[in-house]
Motif scaffolding. Structure first.
Motif, short mmCIF file in Angstrom:
data_model
loop_
_atom_site.label_atom_id
_atom_site.label_comp_id
_atom_site.label_asym_id
_atom_site.label_seq_id
_atom_site.Cartn_x
_atom_site.Cartn_y
_atom_site.Cartn_z
N VAL A 317 0.87 -1.15 -0.07
CA VAL A 317 0.05 0.26 0.21
C VAL A 317 0.81 1.28 0.09
O VAL A 317 0.73 2.15 -0.72
CB VAL A 317 -0.96 -0.04 1.20
N GLU A 318 1.86 1.37 1.10
CA GLU A 318 2.61 2.48 0.83
C GLU A 318 3.60 2.61 -0.14
O GLU A 318 3.79 3.78 -0.76
CB GLU A 318 3.67 2.20 1.91
N ALA A 319 3.94 1.58 -1.15
CA ALA A 319 4.48 1.91 -2.56
C ALA A 319 3.71 2.44 -3.34
O ALA A 319 3.94 3.26 -4.15
CB ALA A 319 5.20 0.36 -2.63
N VAL A 320 2.56 1.88 -3.51
CA VAL A 320 1.70 2.32 -4.41
C VAL A 320 1.25 3.91 -4.00
O VAL A 320 0.99 4.65 -4.97
CB VAL A 320 0.15 1.66 -4.45
N MET A 321 1.00 4.34 -2.73
CA MET A 321 0.70 5.66 -2.52
C MET A 321 1.74 6.37 -2.52
O MET A 321 1.62 7.80 -2.18
CB MET A 321 0.19 5.43 -1.01
N GLY A 322 3.23 6.03 -2.61
CA GLY A 322 4.24 6.79 -2.84
C GLY A 322 5.02 7.10 -1.37
O GLY A 322 5.85 7.84 -1.43
N LEU A 323 4.46 6.57 -0.40
CA LEU A 323 4.94 6.82 1.14
C LEU A 323 6.38 5.93 1.08
O LEU A 323 7.23 6.13 1.82
CB LEU A 323 4.03 6.20 1.96
N ARG A 324 6.70 4.87 0.42
CA ARG A 324 8.02 4.22 0.24
C ARG A 324 8.41 4.39 -1.28
O ARG A 324 7.62 3.90 -2.07
CB ARG A 324 7.91 2.79 0.63
#
Length: 544
Positions: A317-324
């Protein structure tokens, strides 16, 4: 439907023993709302007593009163036959009452052992004695606790286990569990219930708050139903059904997440290709938390991802959201490569986000509702015009969300912290859906909400799906995953290892695959468990 609170069950205590807890005439008022009104509950010693009711019915307030976090305006509390008055949680703990909150109260920058010992240093010290006690309790109740891990590195399920251990460590004889199964797969729920029965047999008393009515009927000896701040029924599980309990709680039938019609198109909305992400453990070793993740979500499609907490769902989720920022691979939204774009750009490109932990990532708890409506969307209408914020328009739209999404609140000026968990969730869903996203990332969208709020959130997702919304759904509620999803994937140790047909798979079969027991395409075997059928390459999951 009033049931005698003194009649023993087969595993219960003798009828003449003093109740573990009695609440009489409890009333609690806040500005603009009466949270509790003349509540009466008797909890028999050595039983599991379920407390059910819709969000905002007053359950959490009542338990905070019992735990000494708030004082009642009227009424009294009796523990083991003795009238008590709790000014702080320490007073409640001293009388053997412990509480595991739905939203955990842990210090992220401390280890598990430090969190457990904090405030209870006099019990077993802070070194070897404490470690031995933690290990003993962890082993006795199957909590699988690692004392030296930082809490910030734990998933939601592990955090819950740490909270349960904290209460047991302090010697609680009455345990309040607020939505304890929200993050567990069916096998883990069964194990938890076995533990509760063992604790009950040893004389421990459990107050069990849940919205999963089937679970309530499975584990509870007694049930109390609260509606709009007051008790409306006290009954035994044998006297009721999930349907009847739902009607007592909210005046409607138990909702179903089942989606029958297909709205999947041929238009690709999100494409994730060979996504890789690494993390460095405390000992300096590097491990892959996302290992070659590949999938596509089309317009009008809900892709459900199942997995035990900590297997890479949060990092995905964080990779898709740009958080990682991923180490390798690509993320494409509606034909545009967004692999290394900032989160704001992705938001403006049409990604909506319901986070798994609404308190940590979804809300500013001490800010008013209209400010929370703007979170994540400050550059978008109606929150801004050009480079300036439009506070008036944001307030107006917040009032619309409150009405359209049935957010129970005295007004838009109250803080998010003053709302019940389900109403906080409805505000977040309303905020995200109001921007008509192309892709919705929904992480545990109905965690800790009642059957009425569940139905509303499911309906909103289904309606948007019919209009072409693509949804990445992460959930520990396997009925929700199976019911809402058009396509199901199973995530295990950072890889997508299996796929399943939502029309034929059962929660038990899906839960088995989540433990790594099967890969490839899941089919129901004759024995009723999932069988893994690997693809032609012999590598389960490559078909994904």
């Amino acid at each position: 439907m009033k049931a005698s609170s003194s009649s023993p069950t087969a595993a219960g205590p003798p009828a003449d023993s003093a109740p573990a807890v009695e609440l009489h005439g409890i009333t609690k008022r806040f500005p603009g709302v009466v949270a509790n009104h003349d509540i009466d509950i008797t909890v028999r010693r050595g039983t599991v007593h379920a407390l059910v009711g819709e969000n905002g019915a007053g359950k959490s307030t009542l338990m905070k009163i019992l735990y000494g976090m708030q004082a009642p305006d009227e009424g009294n509390i009796t523990v083991a036959g003795e009238k008590v008055s709790f000014r702080t949680p320490a007073d409640a703990i001293a009388r053997g009452i412990g509480m595991v909150h739905q939203h955990f109260m842990l210090a992220d920058n401390l280890t598990v052992q430090e969190n457990v010992v904090l405030g209870a240093e006099k019990l077993h010290g802070i070194g070897g004695g404490a470690r031995r006690k933690i290990t003993e309790l962890s082993d006795a109740y199957g909590l699988a606790i690692r004392p030296d891990v930082l809490v910030e590195e734990l998933g939601v399920a592990d955090r819950q286990r740490v909270e349960i251990l904290k209460v047991l460590y302090r010697g609680a004889s009455t345990l309040i569990l607020d939505e304890p199964t929200a993050v567990l797969v069916p096998q883990e729920v069964d194990a938890l219930f076995d533990n509760l029965r063992e604790l009950k047999a040893e004389g421990l008393t459990v107050i069990f708050i849940s919205h999963k009515l089937g679970e309530v009927l499975t584990v509870a000896d007694d049930i109390t139903v609260i509606r709009r701040g007051t008790t409306v029924a006290s009954l035994h599980p044998s006297e009721t059904t999930p349907k009847q309990l739902a009607e007592l709680m909210v005046g409607s039938e138990l909702p179903s997440p089942e989606t029958r019609e297909s709205t999947v198109t041929d238009v690709e909305m999100l494409k994730v290709d060979e996504l890789h992400l690494s993390a460095t453990d405390p000992d300096g070793s590097v491990r892959a938390v996302l290992d070659g993740i590949t999938f596509t979500i089309r317009k009008g499609e809900v892709l459900g991802v199942a997995g035990v907490e900590g297997n890479g769902q949060a990092e995905l989720v964080e990779a898709v959201m740009g958080l990682r920022d991923p180490d390798g691979g690509s993320v494409t939204l509606d034909g545009q490569d967004i692999s290394h774009r900032p989160t704001r750009t992705r938001r403006e490109a049409g990604i909506g986000y319901i986070p798994e932990d609404r308190h940590r990532h979804g809300l500013l708890l001490e800010a008013p509702l209209w400010e929370n409506r703007m979170l994540g969307h400050v550059t978008e209408a109606p929150n801004s015009r050009g480079a300036l914020l439009d506070i008036k328009a944001a307030r107006t739209d917040t009032a619309r969300i409150v009405t359209d999404y049935d957010v129970r609140t005295p007004g838009i000026e109250v803080t998010a912290a003053s709302l019940s968990g389900g109403n906080q969730q409805k505000l977040i869903v309303g905020r995200e859906m109001s921007h008509h996203p192309k892709l919705l990332i929904a992480a545990h969208p109905t965690r800790g909400v009642d059957v009425g709020a569940q139905a509303q959130i499911w309906d909103q997702i289904r309606e948007a799906r019919r209009e072409g919304l693509a949804v990445l759904l992460i959930s520990a509620d396997l009925d929700e995953l199976i019911g809402l999803s058009d396509t199901l994937r199973v995530m295990y140790r950072g890889r997508l290892v299996a796929d399943a047909d939502p029309a034929t798979i059962t929660p038990e079969e899906l839960g088995s695959a989540m433990t790594g027991a099967a890969s490839g395409h899941l089919e129901a075997s004759e024995s009723g468990s999932a069988a893994g059928v690997e693809d032609e390459t012999g590598e389960g999951g490559k078909r994904l």
